[in-house]
Scaffold this active site. Structure first.
Site, PDB file in Angstrom:
ATOM      1  N   TYR A   3       0.977   5.073  98.171  1.00 55.33           N
ATOM      2  CA  TYR A   3       2.215   5.849  98.038  1.00 55.33           C
ATOM      3  C   TYR A   3       3.356   5.207  98.828  1.00 55.33           C
ATOM      4  O   TYR A   3       4.485   5.078  98.333  1.00 55.33           O
ATOM      5  CB  TYR A   3       1.917   7.257  98.542  1.00 55.33           C
ATOM      6  CG  TYR A   3       3.049   8.249  98.486  1.00 55.33           C
ATOM      7  CD1 TYR A   3       3.400   8.878  97.292  1.00 55.33           C
ATOM      8  CD2 TYR A   3       3.743   8.603  99.638  1.00 55.33           C
ATOM      9  CE1 TYR A   3       4.413   9.822  97.261  1.00 55.33           C
ATOM     10  CE2 TYR A   3       4.758   9.544  99.610  1.00 55.33           C
ATOM     11  CZ  TYR A   3       5.081  10.154  98.428  1.00 55.33           C
ATOM     12  OH  TYR A   3       6.090  11.090  98.385  1.00 55.33           O
ATOM     13  N   LYS A  20       6.828   3.772  97.367  1.00 58.26           N
ATOM     14  CA  LYS A  20       8.098   4.343  97.813  1.00 58.26           C
ATOM     15  C   LYS A  20       8.997   3.288  98.467  1.00 58.26           C
ATOM     16  O   LYS A  20      10.220   3.349  98.320  1.00 58.26           O
ATOM     17  CB  LYS A  20       7.840   5.496  98.784  1.00 58.26           C
ATOM     18  CG  LYS A  20       7.221   6.736  98.132  1.00 58.26           C
ATOM     19  CD  LYS A  20       8.065   7.241  96.985  1.00 58.26           C
ATOM     20  CE  LYS A  20       7.839   8.706  96.658  1.00 58.26           C
ATOM     21  NZ  LYS A  20       8.568   9.119  95.423  1.00 58.26           N
TER      22      LYS A  20
HETATM   23  P1  NAI Z   1       6.034  18.273  92.738  1.00 55.58           P
HETATM   24  O1  NAI Z   1       4.601  17.981  92.492  1.00 55.58           O
HETATM   25  O2  NAI Z   1       6.450  19.697  92.740  1.00 55.58           O
HETATM   26  O3  NAI Z   1       6.955  17.520  91.697  1.00 55.58           O
HETATM   27  C1  NAI Z   1       6.614  16.326  91.049  1.00 55.58           C
HETATM   28  C2  NAI Z   1       6.730  16.559  89.562  1.00 55.58           C
HETATM   29  O4  NAI Z   1       6.523  15.306  88.887  1.00 55.58           O
HETATM   30  C3  NAI Z   1       5.684  17.529  89.040  1.00 55.58           C
HETATM   31  O5  NAI Z   1       6.313  18.609  88.376  1.00 55.58           O
HETATM   32  C4  NAI Z   1       4.838  16.688  88.110  1.00 55.58           C
HETATM   33  O6  NAI Z   1       4.334  17.409  86.980  1.00 55.58           O
HETATM   34  C5  NAI Z   1       5.790  15.589  87.711  1.00 55.58           C
HETATM   35  N1  NAI Z   1       5.110  14.370  87.277  1.00 55.58           N
HETATM   36  C6  NAI Z   1       4.029  13.782  87.831  1.00 55.58           C
HETATM   37  N2  NAI Z   1       3.680  12.688  87.168  1.00 55.58           N
HETATM   38  C7  NAI Z   1       4.577  12.538  86.163  1.00 55.58           C
HETATM   39  C8  NAI Z   1       4.761  11.581  85.135  1.00 55.58           C
HETATM   40  N3  NAI Z   1       3.921  10.546  84.995  1.00 55.58           N
HETATM   41  N4  NAI Z   1       5.795  11.725  84.280  1.00 55.58           N
HETATM   42  C9  NAI Z   1       6.641  12.787  84.396  1.00 55.58           C
HETATM   43  N5  NAI Z   1       6.502  13.752  85.338  1.00 55.58           N
HETATM   44  C10 NAI Z   1       5.485  13.613  86.227  1.00 55.58           C
HETATM   45  O7  NAI Z   1       6.404  17.600  94.133  1.00 55.58           O
HETATM   46  P2  NAI Z   1       7.802  17.354  94.875  1.00 55.58           P
HETATM   47  O8  NAI Z   1       7.515  17.486  96.302  1.00 55.58           O
HETATM   48  O9  NAI Z   1       8.870  18.152  94.279  1.00 55.58           O
HETATM   49  O10 NAI Z   1       8.034  15.806  94.607  1.00 55.58           O
HETATM   50  C11 NAI Z   1       9.173  15.256  93.990  1.00 55.58           C
HETATM   51  C12 NAI Z   1       9.383  13.841  94.484  1.00 55.58           C
HETATM   52  O11 NAI Z   1       9.724  13.873  95.864  1.00 55.58           O
HETATM   53  C13 NAI Z   1       8.139  12.957  94.369  1.00 55.58           C
HETATM   54  O12 NAI Z   1       8.539  11.667  93.974  1.00 55.58           O
HETATM   55  C14 NAI Z   1       7.609  12.938  95.784  1.00 55.58           C
HETATM   56  O13 NAI Z   1       6.838  11.791  96.038  1.00 55.58           O
HETATM   57  C15 NAI Z   1       8.909  12.952  96.558  1.00 55.58           C
HETATM   58  N6  NAI Z   1       8.759  13.360  97.939  1.00 55.58           N
HETATM   59  C16 NAI Z   1       8.483  14.662  98.249  1.00 55.58           C
HETATM   60  C17 NAI Z   1       8.342  15.029  99.565  1.00 55.58           C
HETATM   61  C18 NAI Z   1       8.130  16.430  99.954  1.00 55.58           C
HETATM   62  O14 NAI Z   1       8.141  16.712 101.184  1.00 55.58           O
HETATM   63  N7  NAI Z   1       7.945  17.354  99.014  1.00 55.58           N
HETATM   64  C19 NAI Z   1       8.388  14.031 100.656  1.00 55.58           C
HETATM   65  C20 NAI Z   1       8.784  12.717 100.226  1.00 55.58           C
HETATM   66  C21 NAI Z   1       8.924  12.413  98.914  1.00 55.58           C
END
Ligand code: NAI
Length: 303
Positions: free
Chosen positions: A166, A170
């Site tokens: 990851y 990133k």
């Molecule tokens: P989340 O799991 O709620 O959102 C991620 C979304 O991406 C999900 O709805 C999922 O269905 C969708 N997804 C996954 N694989 C996919 C694909 N191949 N094609 C299309 N959609 C896909 O999690 P969150 O936390 O909202 O994450 C959003 C972004 O923020 C991610 O890139 C995560 O790595 C990043 N992030 C989040 C942090 C946090 O504290 N929540 C910290 C650092 C980064």
């Protein structure tokens, strides 16, 4: 200050079926953007798929009087990623804003990392942002306008135990962001990255509930929305944010030391503290500036 709105703008938000992406999509739509709500609808480790998550957010936007369409493609496949851009153009005539946000986790210590867990994480986070942006790039250039936000992470910037796959993906997004910023400059295309912390299904079992309570994804979206607005022309930046905290962050290079000859290992050791000193650190924008700094130090030595 006049209200910032997105009337006439079309945004593609990947992974917008939940968490941060949903929050970004709702905010942009509430200020007039027409939005492609992309989500594969799978589970947090990247398995499975479904249309429900994206549909639900489209419905929420419509209920609030906004305009959005759903797209269920995986960002990790080039043709599927292109379908998001095609859908935007078919439904709304163009694309202006790309928020690469889709993400999954396959956390494991490096010792136990498998090629599959490496592959899928690089594919979704890093390749996914590439594929979607590559499909959009020509349109952004043709329209002489583009706003791109990539979602990096503190893990990518600073490292995190159990997240080699990851954090590498990133960190790759930061490199992509900075080069897109350079190549997009003359076409009025900006590219920035965010390193958020937010309560979502990715973090629900990583942080204690009392901490998560203060980390609603909605805190992150206003900065993202500002970055993709017409009003913001800053580019190549990375922002660290979560809860009510917002800060730009950057890589810096120290003032450096110079030798007028090939140094011995001992000479390097002797000046180790100076080599490591970042107190006169500079933020460099592009490899040309790094080379420039090297040439400047060498020129001074040889003067
Ligand atoms: P989340 O799991 O709620 O959102 C991620 C979304 O991406 C999900 O709805 C999922 O269905 C969708 N997804 C996954 N694989 C996919 C694909 N191949 N094609 C299309 N959609 C896909 O999690 P969150 O936390 O909202 O994450 C959003 C972004 O923020 C991610 O890139 C995560 O790595 C990043 N992030 C989040 C942090 C946090 O504290 N929540 C910290 C650092 C980064």
């Amino acid at each position: 200050m006049a209200e910032i709105n997105f009337e006439g703008r079309v945004a593609v938000v990947t992974g917008a079926g939940g968490g941060l992406g949903r929050s970004h999509a709702l905010l942009l739509a509430s200020r007039g953007a027409r939005v492609v709500v992309n989500d594969l609808g799978g589970s947090r480790d990247g398995s499975g798929a479904g249309s429900e998550m994206a549909d639900q957010v489209v419905q929420e936007i419509a209920d609030n009087g906004g305009e959005a369409i759903a797209n269920y493609a995986s960002v990790a496949e080039p043709d599927a990623a292109k379908s998001m851009i095609d859908d935007a153009i078919e439904a709304f005539g163009k694309v202006d804003i790309i928020i690469n946000n889709a993400g999954i986790l396959r956390d494991t210590s490096f010792k136990n990392l498998t090629p599959d867990a490496l592959d899928i994480v690089l594919k979704v986070h890093l390749y996914g942002a590439f594929y979607v942006t590559m499909a959009a790039w020509e349109h952004l250039r043709d329209n002489n306008f583009g706003r791109i936000v990539n979602t990096t992470s503190g893990s990518g910037l600073y490292g995190n135990f159990g997240q080699a796959n990851y954090s590498a993906a990133k960190a790759g997004l930061v490199g992509l962001t900075r080069t897109l910023a350079l190549e997009g400059q003359k076409y009025n295309i900006t590219a920035n990255a965010i390193a958020p912390v937010a309560a979502s299904r990715l973090t629900e079992d990583i942080m204690p509930p009392e901490m998560l309570e203060n980390l609603a994804p909605e805190y992150v979206s206003p900065l993202v929305a500002y970055l993709v607005s017409d009003e913001c022309t800053d580019t190549a930046n990375v922002y660290s944010l979560g809860g009510g905290y917002y800060s730009r962050t950057a890589l810096v290079e120290g003032a450096g030391v110079g030798f007028d000859h090939i140094p011995t290992i001992e000479e390097i050791a002797h000046r180790w503290d100076e080599i490591g000193d970042l107190s006169k650190g500079n933020e460099l924008r592009g490899v040309a500036e790094q080379t420039g700094q090297i040439i400047e130090v060498m020129t001074r030595l040889n003067a």
